[in-house]
Motif scaffolding. Structure first.
Motif, short mmCIF file in Angstrom:
data_model
loop_
_atom_site.label_atom_id
_atom_site.label_comp_id
_atom_site.label_asym_id
_atom_site.label_seq_id
_atom_site.Cartn_x
_atom_site.Cartn_y
_atom_site.Cartn_z
N LYS A 359 -1.63 4.23 4.78
CA LYS A 359 -0.76 5.39 4.01
C LYS A 359 -0.36 5.08 2.58
O LYS A 359 -0.58 5.90 1.66
CB LYS A 359 0.63 5.48 4.58
CG LYS A 359 1.61 6.59 3.99
CD LYS A 359 3.03 6.64 4.67
CE LYS A 359 3.75 8.09 4.25
NZ LYS A 359 3.96 7.85 2.95
N LYS A 360 -0.45 3.84 1.94
CA LYS A 360 -0.45 3.38 0.62
C LYS A 360 -1.60 3.93 0.09
O LYS A 360 -1.63 4.31 -1.14
CB LYS A 360 0.06 2.04 0.78
CG LYS A 360 1.64 1.80 0.98
CD LYS A 360 1.93 0.31 0.84
CE LYS A 360 3.65 0.00 0.82
NZ LYS A 360 3.74 -1.05 0.71
N ASP A 363 -2.06 7.41 -0.21
CA ASP A 363 -0.85 8.00 -1.32
C ASP A 363 -1.53 7.83 -2.73
O ASP A 363 -1.25 8.64 -3.71
CB ASP A 363 0.25 7.28 -0.99
CG ASP A 363 1.05 7.65 0.27
OD1 ASP A 363 0.81 8.77 0.93
OD2 ASP A 363 2.12 7.01 0.59
N HIS A 364 -2.15 6.69 -2.88
CA HIS A 364 -2.74 6.23 -4.23
C HIS A 364 -4.18 7.18 -4.48
O HIS A 364 -4.34 7.59 -5.62
CB HIS A 364 -3.05 4.79 -4.06
CG HIS A 364 -3.68 4.48 -5.70
ND1 HIS A 364 -2.60 4.19 -6.85
CD2 HIS A 364 -4.86 3.88 -5.99
CE1 HIS A 364 -3.23 3.76 -7.82
NE2 HIS A 364 -4.58 3.75 -7.29
#
Length: 448
Positions: A359-360, A363-364
């Motif tokens: 997810k991180k 998201d980036h």
């Protein structure tokens, strides 16, 4: 007395006392040995109601007569089956149709609380003014063309349920959850999970989504895990102490989630037992900051392993067929079964499958392939939203047992095609190498 108003303006007075008296007598006879399960068998006698005519019209919403003393057990969102018994209709009633075989002809969902009614529809063979309790239902799966026949249950390995198999002189009876789950039906066509994987929810959002009454909100909802309408809800902190100050080592191990219960809840505690042997779903929500009211929904889980430690440790697997958990095609499904010599490969695959790291990374960088710029959302619309694989950049030789992934530095979003090509060579191709290969290939085709 009950006063019913008909469409022609006429009224009819019906006595409710007999209904209540029958309800009390039946409850005395059966309630001590019958308990609610959250699932239902709705009994249908084709001689009284032409279920085949009804289903052939593909009606989605209707109501069904229920056994009166069970009325308090019906809740919105519960699932059930329409069971047809022996078909004793005469030729006039059949009107050229074939008799139905005993079986399950529809999967339905309860959409509201029971109500009193004397209404009957056009598919009844006889008129009656008898009042009864009914529940509104939605037909989730119409099985008229391919019913689940009771005589073939053994071949389907369906778990035995006495009332479903043998029948009962009642409108409804609780159905075994295990029996329902063992039916040969596509789960994804029945009832959608009310939450979306990777989306964030506050507890208030959850209350509104599943209609938690105000007087049942708060309390256990704020203490880590609770039960509502037969389903279990787990709220877990990762890398952050909970409200009690305890920082359990909850973490993802690849696609699985390692979780710890409350210290004062041993393995024999009913709440822990209801997770190990659940009647309904187990919804898991996580957050990395205990001060953040938003939780990320990780999925509908089942126990993969558990240990009777203090606190209890459970390994959760997310394997619900109606939810999408994106895994790269070459990943190892059971890392624990591999021994020395493949540890480094397991580590890489595990990191690529960690949903928090995924997810991180997304998201980036977004859900666009870092190599070919392909976007599933742009190409396929809504069904492609949020879909992408995640690739680990670190070479196998550099990964150690204590290695911790940096989602921004070590991971990149890639489409499945590029991901497969990255792993086509050992060691894997780099992002830039594969970009160069694509560029050369395109130039070659253009020059041709």
């Amino acid at each position: 007395m009950i006063l019913l108003f008909w469409g022609d303006g006429k009224t009819m007075k019906l006595n409710k006392s007999s209904l209540i008296q029958n309800e009390i007598e039946d409850k005395i006879n059966y309630s001590k040995k019958i308990e609610p399960t959250g699932f239902w068998t709705f009994f249908c006698n084709p001689k009284k109601w032409a279920i085949d005519d009804f289903l052939s019209k593909n009606i989605v919403e209707d109501s069904f007569s229920i056994t009166p003393w069970q009325k308090d057990w019906f809740k919105k969102g519960q699932l059930g089956v329409i069971r047809v018994g022996h078909d004793y209709r005469n030729n006039n009633q059949l009107e050229g149709k074939k008799k139905l075989q005993r079986g399950i002809y529809a999967i339905v969902e309860v959409t509201g609380p029971p109500f009193i009614s004397a209404d009957i529809d056009e598919h009844y063979y006889e008129d009656t003014n008898q009042i009864n309790y009914r529940v509104p239902i939605k037909y989730r799966l119409n099985l008229l063309k391919e019913p689940i026949l009771l005589d073939e249950f053994d071949s389907h390995e369906v778990i035995y349920d006495k009332y479903l198999l043998k029948g009962f002189q009642a409108s409804t009876m609780p159905l075994s959850p295990d029996t329902f789950r063992s039916l040969p039906i596509p789960i994804e066509n029945i009832k959608g999970i009310p939450f979306e994987v990777s989306k964030t929810y506050t507890r208030k959002n959850i209350y509104e989504t599943i209609n938690v009454p105000i007087n049942q909100q708060g309390g256990n909802w704020n203490t880590g895990y609770t039960k509502f309408n037969g389903d279990k809800y787990i709220f877990a902190n990762i890398n952050s102490a909970g409200r009690t100050g305890h920082n359990y080592d909850n973490k993802f191990i690849g696609d699985d989630f390692e979780w710890f219960g409350k210290r004062h809840h041993p393995i024999t505690t009913p709440s822990i037992q209801s997770m190990i042997n659940p009647d309904g779903n187990v919804y898991i929500f996580t957050r990395e900051d205990s001060n953040n009211p938003n939780f990320t929904y990780q999925g509908n889980a089942r126990v993969k392993e558990f240990e009777s430690t203090q606190p209890v440790k459970i390994i959760w697997a997310f394997n619900d067929e109606s939810e999408q958990h994106i895994l790269p095609p070459e990943e190892i499904k059971n890392p624990s079964s591999y021994i020395e010599g493949t540890t480094k490969k397991i580590s890489v695959n595990v990191y690529e499958r960690n949903p928090i790291a995924r997810k991180k990374c997304i998201d980036h960088y977004g859900c666009i392939c870092a190599i070919c710029n392909f976007s599933f959302n742009k190409t396929f619309g809504n069904i492609g939203e949020g879909f992408i694989h995640v690739h680990h950049l670190v070479e196998l030789s550099e990964v150690g047992r204590e290695y911790k992934v940096d989602p921004i530095k070590d991971l990149r979003p890639v489409c499945p095609n590029c991901h497969a090509m990255l792993h086509k060579r050992k060691p894997t191709y780099s992002i830039n190498e594969l970009k160069s290969i694509i560029s050369k290939s395109n130039n070659s085709l253009g020059g041709y």
